[in-house]
Write an enzyme that holds these catalytic residues in place. Sequence first.
Site, PDB file in Angstrom:
ATOM      1  N   ASP A  51      19.013   5.206  -2.977  1.00  0.00           N
ATOM      2  CA  ASP A  51      17.727   4.457  -3.065  1.00  0.00           C
ATOM      3  C   ASP A  51      16.660   5.203  -3.039  1.00  0.00           C
ATOM      4  OD1 ASP A  51      18.365   1.807  -4.050  1.00  0.00           O
ATOM      5  OD2 ASP A  51      18.435   0.961  -1.964  1.00  0.00           O
TER       6      ASP A  51
ATOM      7  N   ASN B 203       4.497  -5.265   7.499  1.00  0.00           N
ATOM      8  CA  ASN B 203       5.649  -6.133   7.065  1.00  0.00           C
ATOM      9  C   ASN B 203       5.013  -7.739   7.706  1.00  0.00           C
ATOM     10  OD1 ASN B 203       8.197  -6.679   5.899  1.00  0.00           O
ATOM     11  ND2 ASN B 203       8.751  -7.522   7.888  1.00  0.00           N
ATOM     12  N   ARG B 204       5.527  -8.570   6.884  1.00  0.00           N
ATOM     13  CA  ARG B 204       4.918  -9.895   7.296  1.00  0.00           C
ATOM     14  C   ARG B 204       5.670 -10.211   8.658  1.00  0.00           C
ATOM     15  NH1 ARG B 204       7.023 -12.722   1.937  1.00  0.00           N
ATOM     16  NH2 ARG B 204       8.330 -10.938   2.042  1.00  0.00           N
ATOM     17  N   THR B 205       6.929  -9.731   8.996  1.00  0.00           N
ATOM     18  CA  THR B 205       7.255  -9.849  10.428  1.00  0.00           C
ATOM     19  C   THR B 205       7.207  -8.684  10.963  1.00  0.00           C
ATOM     20  OG1 THR B 205       8.803 -11.598   9.592  1.00  0.00           O
ATOM     21  CG2 THR B 205       9.281 -10.817  11.519  1.00  0.00           C
TER      22      THR B 205
ATOM     23  N   GLY C  36       6.533  -3.693   3.503  1.00  0.00           N
ATOM     24  CA  GLY C  36       8.015  -4.247   3.719  1.00  0.00           C
ATOM     25  C   GLY C  36       8.937  -3.320   4.539  1.00  0.00           C
TER      26      GLY C  36
ATOM     27  N   LYS D 173      22.347  -4.962   1.470  1.00  0.00           N
ATOM     28  CA  LYS D 173      22.490  -3.449   2.033  1.00  0.00           C
ATOM     29  C   LYS D 173      22.841  -3.161   3.206  1.00  0.00           C
ATOM     30  CE  LYS D 173      19.299  -2.463  -1.827  1.00  0.00           C
ATOM     31  NZ  LYS D 173      18.129  -1.437  -2.282  1.00  0.00           N
TER      32      LYS D 173
END
Length: 270
Positions: free
Chosen positions: A100, A150-152, A126, A63
């Site tokens: 979106d 977010n995981r990062t 996310g 995207k």
Amino acid sequence: MAGVIGCPAAQSRSPHLFRHWLDQQDRAGHYVPLHVEPEDLERVLRSMGQMGFVGANVTLPHKQRALEIADDVSDRARHIGAANTLTFGKDGRIHADNTDGYGFLANLQQGAPNWDPQQGPALILGAGGAARAIIVSLLDAGVPQILLANRTRARAEELAQTFGPALHVIDWEEAPAAIADTTTLINTTSLGMTGKDPLTLDLSALTPAHLVTDIVYAPLQTDLLKAADQAGATTVDGLGMLLHQAVPGCERWFGFRPQVTDDTRRAVLA
């Protein structure tokens, strides 16, 4: 001809959706899944107009790169920083848009008509392209604050710099406790998707006052939505976002604006 570009793309239900709409309107046309590796994306996009394609939807992980490749970009896509709807002009130019956020809000309004965006903060899991669109749509709808996990963390911090003080980044490990301070929980990650790692978060803070939605729609009832149902929360699955975000593209490429109905859902699920 139109299609959906992803890596992978075979799991997409968009081809079933467009087949239903085209048949319903007795319109000529085809919509196909296209698996494209990231290193091939620009070459593929530049050739699609010559191959007879009028447009394409773009899904993970393309995207943001699709936005960079496009020649013309809508204000909405530029603000979000990602594109999911491409139109190929006869002059060879690529126009990028992002539907979106529109699809996300339309899905919530249809699936949870009593949801009040101004009632309290939202927690988003996310920080990818879908998250960017959802952040914009939530802020436009009047959500007072968005917590982002977010995981990062660095990737989430980038979004905070883009969208300002209404966006507050928290560590992934803080997300379970943060649920208690929010009224809306949104999973925009691929965790919980068929073939992906599960979403393993403590969801014990969920209450009947929460709205929970998951943009994952394979499976339709993710473990997150099952846990939210058990807690008495209002839940909205991710299929409706897919259906609603496709409406502008269908209108643009095939010349008619379809309706998202129960028949649409049944056709796509079948």
